[in-house]
Scaffold this motif. Structure first.
Motif, PDB file in Angstrom:
ATOM      1  N   ILE A  66     -50.335   1.126  17.648  1.00  0.00           N
ATOM      2  CA  ILE A  66     -49.562   2.089  16.843  1.00  0.00           C
ATOM      3  C   ILE A  66     -48.250   1.494  16.331  1.00  0.00           C
ATOM      4  CG2 ILE A  66     -50.599   4.112  17.948  1.00  0.00           C
ATOM      5  CD1 ILE A  66     -48.009   4.443  19.570  1.00  0.00           C
ATOM      6  N   THR A  67     -47.834   0.354  16.876  1.00  0.00           N
ATOM      7  CA  THR A  67     -46.604  -0.297  16.403  1.00  0.00           C
ATOM      8  C   THR A  67     -46.901  -1.551  15.584  1.00  0.00           C
ATOM      9  OG1 THR A  67     -46.409  -1.559  18.473  1.00  0.00           O
ATOM     10  CG2 THR A  67     -45.230   0.556  18.344  1.00  0.00           C
ATOM     11  N   ASN A  68     -48.173  -1.789  15.294  1.00  0.00           N
ATOM     12  CA  ASN A  68     -48.596  -2.973  14.533  1.00  0.00           C
ATOM     13  C   ASN A  68     -48.045  -4.243  15.178  1.00  0.00           C
ATOM     14  OD1 ASN A  68     -49.818  -4.498  12.508  1.00  0.00           O
ATOM     15  ND2 ASN A  68     -48.074  -4.299  11.101  1.00  0.00           N
ATOM     16  N   SER A  69     -48.316  -4.377  16.469  1.00  0.00           N
ATOM     17  CA  SER A  69     -47.846  -5.535  17.232  1.00  0.00           C
ATOM     18  C   SER A  69     -49.026  -6.355  17.729  1.00  0.00           C
ATOM     19  CB  SER A  69     -47.003  -5.069  18.425  1.00  0.00           C
ATOM     20  OG  SER A  69     -45.916  -4.281  17.997  1.00  0.00           O
ATOM     21  N   SER A  70     -48.724  -7.543  18.217  1.00  0.00           N
ATOM     22  CA  SER A  70     -49.756  -8.417  18.761  1.00  0.00           C
ATOM     23  C   SER A  70     -49.526  -8.638  20.250  1.00  0.00           C
ATOM     24  CB  SER A  70     -49.743  -9.770  18.053  1.00  0.00           C
ATOM     25  OG  SER A  70     -50.235  -9.655  16.740  1.00  0.00           O
ATOM     26  N   ILE A  71     -50.613  -8.643  21.009  1.00  0.00           N
ATOM     27  CA  ILE A  71     -50.576  -8.983  22.427  1.00  0.00           C
ATOM     28  C   ILE A  71     -51.131 -10.399  22.577  1.00  0.00           C
ATOM     29  CG2 ILE A  71     -51.459  -8.421  24.739  1.00  0.00           C
ATOM     30  CD1 ILE A  71     -51.698  -5.515  23.839  1.00  0.00           C
ATOM     31  N   TYR A  72     -50.416 -11.231  23.323  1.00  0.00           N
ATOM     32  CA  TYR A  72     -50.840 -12.607  23.544  1.00  0.00           C
ATOM     33  C   TYR A  72     -51.154 -12.813  25.026  1.00  0.00           C
ATOM     34  CZ  TYR A  72     -49.121 -13.521  18.845  1.00  0.00           C
ATOM     35  OH  TYR A  72     -48.929 -13.491  17.477  1.00  0.00           O
ATOM     36  N   VAL A  73     -52.388 -13.245  25.291  1.00  0.00           N
ATOM     37  CA  VAL A  73     -52.860 -13.432  26.658  1.00  0.00           C
ATOM     38  C   VAL A  73     -53.518 -14.808  26.762  1.00  0.00           C
ATOM     39  CG1 VAL A  73     -54.346 -12.498  28.475  1.00  0.00           C
ATOM     40  CG2 VAL A  73     -53.294 -10.949  26.829  1.00  0.00           C
ATOM     41  N   SER A  74     -53.284 -15.463  27.889  1.00  0.00           N
ATOM     42  CA  SER A  74     -53.878 -16.794  28.070  1.00  0.00           C
ATOM     43  C   SER A  74     -55.374 -16.700  28.289  1.00  0.00           C
ATOM     44  CB  SER A  74     -53.218 -17.508  29.255  1.00  0.00           C
ATOM     45  OG  SER A  74     -53.845 -18.760  29.493  1.00  0.00           O
ATOM     46  N   GLU A  75     -55.794 -15.824  29.193  1.00  0.00           N
ATOM     47  CA  GLU A  75     -57.235 -15.666  29.437  1.00  0.00           C
ATOM     48  C   GLU A  75     -57.564 -14.214  29.759  1.00  0.00           C
ATOM     49  OE1 GLU A  75     -58.569 -17.116  33.567  1.00  0.00           O
ATOM     50  OE2 GLU A  75     -56.950 -18.508  33.042  1.00  0.00           O
ATOM     51  N   LEU A  76     -58.775 -13.810  29.357  1.00  0.00           N
ATOM     52  CA  LEU A  76     -59.190 -12.419  29.526  1.00  0.00           C
ATOM     53  C   LEU A  76     -60.713 -12.353  29.615  1.00  0.00           C
ATOM     54  CD1 LEU A  76     -58.046  -9.469  29.542  1.00  0.00           C
ATOM     55  CD2 LEU A  76     -58.561  -9.391  27.096  1.00  0.00           C
ATOM     56  N   ASP A  77     -61.177 -11.402  30.398  1.00  0.00           N
ATOM     57  CA  ASP A  77     -62.616 -11.175  30.530  1.00  0.00           C
ATOM     58  C   ASP A  77     -63.225 -10.864  29.156  1.00  0.00           C
ATOM     59  OD1 ASP A  77     -65.045 -10.407  32.258  1.00  0.00           O
ATOM     60  OD2 ASP A  77     -64.695  -8.592  31.066  1.00  0.00           O
ATOM     61  N   LYS A  78     -64.290 -11.541  28.795  1.00  0.00           N
ATOM     62  CA  LYS A  78     -64.878 -11.396  27.460  1.00  0.00           C
ATOM     63  C   LYS A  78     -65.469 -10.008  27.237  1.00  0.00           C
ATOM     64  CE  LYS A  78     -67.937 -13.676  24.117  1.00  0.00           C
ATOM     65  NZ  LYS A  78     -68.537 -12.419  23.633  1.00  0.00           N
ATOM     66  N   SER A  79     -66.127  -9.449  28.244  1.00  0.00           N
ATOM     67  CA  SER A  79     -66.730  -8.117  28.081  1.00  0.00           C
ATOM     68  C   SER A  79     -65.666  -7.084  27.743  1.00  0.00           C
ATOM     69  CB  SER A  79     -67.467  -7.712  29.357  1.00  0.00           C
ATOM     70  OG  SER A  79     -68.574  -8.539  29.591  1.00  0.00           O
ATOM     71  N   PHE A  80     -64.514  -7.181  28.415  1.00  0.00           N
ATOM     72  CA  PHE A  80     -63.443  -6.228  28.123  1.00  0.00           C
ATOM     73  C   PHE A  80     -62.861  -6.475  26.738  1.00  0.00           C
ATOM     74  CE2 PHE A  80     -59.014  -4.768  28.217  1.00  0.00           C
ATOM     75  CZ  PHE A  80     -59.248  -3.423  28.488  1.00  0.00           C
ATOM     76  N   TYR A  81     -62.634  -7.717  26.396  1.00  0.00           N
ATOM     77  CA  TYR A  81     -62.102  -8.034  25.069  1.00  0.00           C
ATOM     78  C   TYR A  81     -63.019  -7.488  23.977  1.00  0.00           C
ATOM     79  CZ  TYR A  81     -60.711 -10.679  20.953  1.00  0.00           C
ATOM     80  OH  TYR A  81     -60.323 -11.031  19.680  1.00  0.00           O
ATOM     81  N   ASP A  82     -64.312  -7.681  24.141  1.00  0.00           N
ATOM     82  CA  ASP A  82     -65.278  -7.246  23.125  1.00  0.00           C
ATOM     83  C   ASP A  82     -65.294  -5.730  22.945  1.00  0.00           C
ATOM     84  OD1 ASP A  82     -66.011  -9.847  22.631  1.00  0.00           O
ATOM     85  OD2 ASP A  82     -67.810  -9.783  23.886  1.00  0.00           O
ATOM     86  N   CYS A  83     -64.972  -4.982  23.997  1.00  0.00           N
ATOM     87  CA  CYS A  83     -65.037  -3.514  23.899  1.00  0.00           C
ATOM     88  C   CYS A  83     -63.797  -2.923  23.234  1.00  0.00           C
ATOM     89  CB  CYS A  83     -65.259  -2.877  25.273  1.00  0.00           C
ATOM     90  SG  CYS A  83     -63.769  -2.742  26.310  1.00  0.00           S
ATOM     91  N   LEU A  84     -62.725  -3.709  23.120  1.00  0.00           N
ATOM     92  CA  LEU A  84     -61.464  -3.187  22.589  1.00  0.00           C
ATOM     93  C   LEU A  84     -61.580  -2.726  21.142  1.00  0.00           C
ATOM     94  CD1 LEU A  84     -58.943  -5.733  24.149  1.00  0.00           C
ATOM     95  CD2 LEU A  84     -59.138  -3.300  24.691  1.00  0.00           C
ATOM     96  N   ALA A  85     -62.407  -3.385  20.352  1.00  0.00           N
ATOM     97  CA  ALA A  85     -62.564  -2.996  18.943  1.00  0.00           C
ATOM     98  C   ALA A  85     -63.103  -1.578  18.821  1.00  0.00           C
ATOM     99  CB  ALA A  85     -63.493  -3.982  18.232  1.00  0.00           C
ATOM    100  N   ASN A  86     -64.078  -1.228  19.642  1.00  0.00           N
ATOM    101  CA  ASN A  86     -64.648   0.127  19.589  1.00  0.00           C
ATOM    102  C   ASN A  86     -63.672   1.167  20.126  1.00  0.00           C
ATOM    103  OD1 ASN A  86     -67.064  -0.663  18.419  1.00  0.00           O
ATOM    104  ND2 ASN A  86     -68.101  -0.931  20.382  1.00  0.00           N
ATOM    105  N   ILE A  87     -62.881   0.795  21.127  1.00  0.00           N
ATOM    106  CA  ILE A  87     -61.865   1.721  21.649  1.00  0.00           C
ATOM    107  C   ILE A  87     -60.820   2.005  20.569  1.00  0.00           C
ATOM    108  CG2 ILE A  87     -59.999   1.959  23.339  1.00  0.00           C
ATOM    109  CD1 ILE A  87     -61.737   0.333  25.281  1.00  0.00           C
TER     110      ILE A  87
END
Length: 420
Positions: A66-87
């Protein structure tokens, strides 16, 4: 683009500590210290950083969007990352007047997986929704997860949490199940009031209720669900199909959440609150076990005076049962208790809230011969919530607003006289 940067995820024993930094323009939305923690009553051995980072991303993603910002993470579970678009898409459909942009940048996507060893875990508060879901899935022997997310910088005991812990551990013991207890500051590390100051009007809802709480609560359970190799995390529905309400906990959002080899299910959305009351009442009808619904989550015991308590009391009565058998001791006349509450509070009822109360009223009409308190039945089945709300609002405005306006006019006139 404004940035939210995850600096460190430390997994030590039973605790996860997360440190991050944000751009100056975003700092007003976070408490000083930029620290998020989770403390469990079980060891987190073998939980990788890519899974331990999930709660941070889950808690901050709606704010980034909602603030048009970016989150930067070194590593993240792929299944969770992939679901973020639908959320993100689900939120956009829920709030069409707010633009959900922003991005999640991950250096390394990790494909975590496991063979499930347990069918279910359930987020369990001991309330009506949670108990109804437990009854529906009890054969799966769920791991019961209870959370308290309102700590500040460290875990501090409270009488309310002590009461919650005692209740859920006793419940698990009675059903030969295991408890997971989680402490966190996910409800306080973000400045909800500051976000509401900028976005409440656009969203038409608060940050916590409209965007945050479900992702916070569910994601806190994911590291332990990974460790225990859980197939599905169940979260009980707060609302039901046909109930018009925007809420962070919604099947269009919760059911999209994935992690490693696990997923989430938003349970009970197809039944309304009165049907849940019936499910609980029927389940305990022939059992000698004490039942103590935990409806007042900010009190050690049910207060029996707040809207949620009184609505639950009426629902139990409508099923022909005694509220005192379910943790709602009422002294004096029950009919008078309900009448006094409505007299003082019906003016605050929204159309959606009236819809819920009418479910209990309709059930009371169907079931009135089995209801012990006929004094209550005599007037409650005829009670017109919409009409009574209008009358109560008119009376309130006449007794409160008019004197205020008169006082302001007099003050203004006195100032004019003094100037002349």
């Amino acid at each position: 683009m404004k940035a939210i940067i995850l600096d460190d995820v430390a997994v030590n024993g039973k605790r996860i500590d997360i440190s991050f930094r944000v751009d100056k323009k975003l700092q007003r939305y976070f408490q000083q210290g930029n620290h998020l923690f989770f403390q469990y009553n079980d060891d987190l051995k073998d939980v990788p950083v890519s899974v331990a980072a999930i709660p941070f991303v889950a808690n901050t993603a709606p704010l980034a969007w909602i603030t048009n910002s970016s989150i930067y993470v070194s590593e993240l579970d792929k299944s969770f990352y992939d679901c973020l678009a639908n959320i993100k898409k689900a939120y956009q459909r829920m709030y069409p007047d707010v633009i959900f942009s922003g991005e999640i940048h991950v250096d390394h996507l990790i494909e975590n997986s496991y063979t499930p060893e347990h069918e279910a875990a359930q987020l369990f508060s001991g309330g009506l929704d949670a108990l109804a879901t437990f009854i529906r899935i009890k054969e799966k022997k769920p791991l019961l997860i209870t959370e308290y997310g309102w700590h500040q910088h460290s875990v501090q005991r409270s009488k309310v949490w002590d009461a919650d812990e005692k209740h859920v551990t006793r419940f698990a013991c009675e059903h030969n199940l295991d408890n997971i207890l989680i402490h966190s500051n996910y409800g306080t590390f973000i400045s909800a009031q500051e976000i509401d100051r900028h976005f409440l009007k656009k969203l038409g809802d608060s940050w916590w209720h409209g965007l945050h709480h479900s992702l916070a609560i569910i994601s806190a359970a994911i590291p332990i669900a990974y460790k225990e190799k859980i197939n599905c995390i169940y979260i009980a529905s707060s609302y039901f199909r046909g109930y018009r309400a925007k809420c962070a906990s919604d099947p269009t959002i919760d059911n999209e959440i994935k992690f490693a080899s696990g997923h989430v299910f938003h349970d009970g959305y197809e039944i309304n609150r009165q049907e849940k009351v019936k499910l609980v009442v029927d389940y305990y009808a022939n059992k000698e076990t004490d039942v103590n619904l935990r409806v007042c989550f900010l009190n050690e015991k049910n207060c029996c005076h707040c809207e949620k308590c009184v609505r639950t009391i009426v629902g139990i009565v409508a099923e022909g049962s005694d509220p005192s058998d379910f943790g709602f001791p009422i002294t004096g006349s029950l009919s008078q208790h309900i009448s006094d509450f409505l007299k003082d509070n019906v003016k605050y009822f929204t159309p959606a809230r009236i819809m819920q109360w009418n479910l209990s009223k309709d059930r009371m009409k169907e079931n009135q011969e089995k209801i012990m308190d006929q004094e209550l039945v005599a007037w409650f089945v005829m009670y017109d919530f919409a009409a009574e709300r209008k009358k109560a609002l008119l009376k309130y405005r006449l007794t409160k607003f008019v004197p205020i306006i008169i006082r302001r006019v007099r003050t203004r006139l006195n100032r004019i006289r003094m100037q002349n």
